[in-house]
Design an enzyme around this catalytic site. Structure first.
Site, PDB file in Angstrom:
ATOM      1  N   ALA A 268       8.497  11.336   4.938  1.00  0.00           N
ATOM      2  CA  ALA A 268       7.092  11.672   4.645  1.00  0.00           C
ATOM      3  C   ALA A 268       6.225  10.433   4.858  1.00  0.00           C
ATOM      4  CB  ALA A 268       6.946  12.244   3.235  1.00  0.00           C
TER       5      ALA A 268
ATOM      6  N   HIS B 157       3.610   7.571   5.911  1.00  0.00           N
ATOM      7  CA  HIS B 157       2.154   7.461   5.884  1.00  0.00           C
ATOM      8  C   HIS B 157       1.764   6.045   6.301  1.00  0.00           C
ATOM      9  CE1 HIS B 157       2.871   5.365   2.118  1.00  0.00           C
ATOM     10  NE2 HIS B 157       3.441   6.442   1.607  1.00  0.00           N
TER      11      HIS B 157
ATOM     12  N   GLY C 226       1.049   3.493   4.672  1.00  0.00           N
ATOM     13  CA  GLY C 226       1.722   2.407   3.941  1.00  0.00           C
ATOM     14  C   GLY C 226       3.028   2.034   4.629  1.00  0.00           C
ATOM     15  N   HIS C 227       3.800   3.040   5.018  1.00  0.00           N
ATOM     16  CA  HIS C 227       5.045   2.784   5.755  1.00  0.00           C
ATOM     17  C   HIS C 227       4.735   2.127   7.099  1.00  0.00           C
ATOM     18  CE1 HIS C 227       6.235   6.472   3.278  1.00  0.00           C
ATOM     19  NE2 HIS C 227       7.095   5.569   2.868  1.00  0.00           N
TER      20      HIS C 227
ATOM     21  N   GLY D  50       7.553  -2.532  -0.051  1.00  0.00           N
ATOM     22  CA  GLY D  50       6.159  -2.526  -0.486  1.00  0.00           C
ATOM     23  C   GLY D  50       5.983  -3.015  -1.917  1.00  0.00           C
TER      24      GLY D  50
ATOM     25  N   VAL E  44      -0.973  -0.602   0.508  1.00  0.00           N
ATOM     26  CA  VAL E  44      -2.010   0.008   1.344  1.00  0.00           C
ATOM     27  C   VAL E  44      -2.657   1.134   0.536  1.00  0.00           C
ATOM     28  CG1 VAL E  44      -2.481   1.247   3.486  1.00  0.00           C
ATOM     29  CG2 VAL E  44      -0.737  -0.557   3.437  1.00  0.00           C
TER      30      VAL E  44
HETATM   31  P1  AMP Z   1       9.220   5.430  -0.098  1.00  0.00           P
HETATM   32  O1  AMP Z   1       9.364   6.202   1.166  1.00  0.00           O
HETATM   33  O2  AMP Z   1       8.135   5.923  -0.992  1.00  0.00           O
HETATM   34  O3  AMP Z   1      10.527   5.199  -0.801  1.00  0.00           O
HETATM   35  O4  AMP Z   1       8.730   3.978   0.325  1.00  0.00           O
HETATM   36  C1  AMP Z   1       9.412   3.240   1.301  1.00  0.00           C
HETATM   37  C2  AMP Z   1       8.868   1.845   1.328  1.00  0.00           C
HETATM   38  O5  AMP Z   1       7.465   1.883   1.622  1.00  0.00           O
HETATM   39  C3  AMP Z   1       9.012   1.114  -0.017  1.00  0.00           C
HETATM   40  O6  AMP Z   1       9.307  -0.242   0.235  1.00  0.00           O
HETATM   41  C4  AMP Z   1       7.639   1.278  -0.609  1.00  0.00           C
HETATM   42  O7  AMP Z   1       7.316   0.276  -1.544  1.00  0.00           O
HETATM   43  C5  AMP Z   1       6.776   1.184   0.612  1.00  0.00           C
HETATM   44  N1  AMP Z   1       5.469   1.801   0.371  1.00  0.00           N
HETATM   45  C6  AMP Z   1       5.229   3.055  -0.084  1.00  0.00           C
HETATM   46  N2  AMP Z   1       3.899   3.257  -0.240  1.00  0.00           N
HETATM   47  C7  AMP Z   1       3.300   2.093   0.116  1.00  0.00           C
HETATM   48  C8  AMP Z   1       1.935   1.655   0.161  1.00  0.00           C
HETATM   49  N3  AMP Z   1       0.927   2.442  -0.198  1.00  0.00           N
HETATM   50  N4  AMP Z   1       1.684   0.395   0.589  1.00  0.00           N
HETATM   51  C9  AMP Z   1       2.713  -0.428   0.943  1.00  0.00           C
HETATM   52  N5  AMP Z   1       4.001  -0.071   0.929  1.00  0.00           N
HETATM   53  C10 AMP Z   1       4.301   1.168   0.508  1.00  0.00           C
END
Ligand code: AMP
Length: 286
Positions: A35, A37, A39-40, A151, A180
């Site tokens: 999923a 976005h 941020g990723h 992140g 982000v």
């Molecule tokens: P997730 O898919 O939510 O497990 O996140 C995967 C990676 O993306 C982790 O290292 C999170 O900390 C990072 N991440 C998720 N959302 C953000 C964001 N808004 N800004 C920066 N990094 C993010």
């Protein structure tokens, strides 16, 4: 071109190609639950700045979800994820299913996240961080990167992974990437997809509260907590789980007289959606 691997054999073969193409340059990994976005995408861009090749893992890890949490309804958007990886120039996307990562079903031996794994997020989500550090350890072994990007949005996770890498001598450098946000301040999260229009408006209170705390940080701990709480209390759509100030180096809650850097962390339910956010504050003495 973005290669795609969904099992261990494909990963090993395609990783070899990627490493050969990188001609001795650094390999980076960005671990995600899909999923994807912006941020990723930012993590991927930061990784590309330093690494010759970037591997993204896209794995919804059942081990870090407790029964009754949102594993079943977590958004799955593989086609869009692959498209984002192509656009961002990712070299290899590893998207395994649970039986590939856990061929013997649940692992009997796991990494223990230690005491910091039991507070804050770990207190609200028992077992969560053992599941996180266990899968991160496995994915580091499988992808063998030089650099691993995480992140700041998930600050406690970042702290625990950095600590695991140090404590257990993983040969990888952990790199932190700032959070982000949407233009109104809401931290980007895959879980934001759950939010209806009203919830989306309420959710902005989290980042507003953190900013309100940050703005009065020179006045000290109590003032920060009061300012942030007031914003959250004023938003009926938000049900607070915790608001906490911790020392960034140890992740332990700060004393009332604490000065210097601290992380202001919030977790709250907006409707049925649980969101987290944090900011760094510089605490003064009033
Ligand atoms: P997730 O898919 O939510 O497990 O996140 C995967 C990676 O993306 C982790 O290292 C999170 O900390 C990072 N991440 C998720 N959302 C953000 C964001 N808004 N800004 C920066 N990094 C993010």
């Amino acid at each position: 071109m973005t290669l795609v691997a969904s099992n261990r054999t494909e990963l090993a073969q395609q990783r070899e190609r990627v490493v050969a193409d990188a001609q001795g340059g650094a390999i980076a990994v960005v671990m995600t639950m899909g999923a994807l976005h912006a941020g990723h995408a930012e993590l991927i861009r930061r990784a590309r700045e330093r690494a010759r090749a970037v591997i993204v893992t896209d794995f919804l890890n059942p081990l870090q979800f407790a029964p009754g949490e949102d594993l079943d309804k977590y958004p799955r958007t593989f086609d869009a994820d692959l498209q984002l990886c192509r656009t961002e120039g990712v070299d290899l996307l590893f998207a395994p299913t649970p039986d590939v990562v856990y061929p013997d079903e649940e692992p009997v031996v796991r990494v223990n996240a230690g005491p910091v794994g039991d507070i804050l997020e770990g207190d609200s989500r028992p077992g969560h961080f053992d599941g996180v550090v266990t899968v991160v350890a496995k994915l580091l072994h499988l992808t063998q990167p030089d650099l691993a990007y995480f992140g700041q949005k998930d600050a406690q996770q970042l702290w625990l992974i950095s600590r695991m890498v140090r404590d257990l001598d993983f040969p990888v450098e952990v790199v932190a990437v700032p959070t982000v946000r949407d233009s109104d301040g809401l931290a980007l999260s895959s879980r934001n997809m759950y939010l209806g229009d009203d919830d989306r408006e309420s959710a902005v209170a989290l980042s507003r509260a953190l900013r309100a705390g940050q703005a009065v940080a020179s006045s000290g701990v109590d003032t920060v907590m009061k300012a942030a709480s007031e914003v959250l209390d004023a938003e009926p759509g938000v049900r607070l789980d915790y608001l906490s100030l911790v020392a960034p180096a140890t992740f332990s809650p700060v004393q009332p007289e604490h000065r210097g850097e601290a992380l202001l962390l919030v977790a709250a339910f907006v409707g049925k959606t649980r969101l987290i956010d944090n900011v760094l504050v510089e605490l003064g003495g009033g």
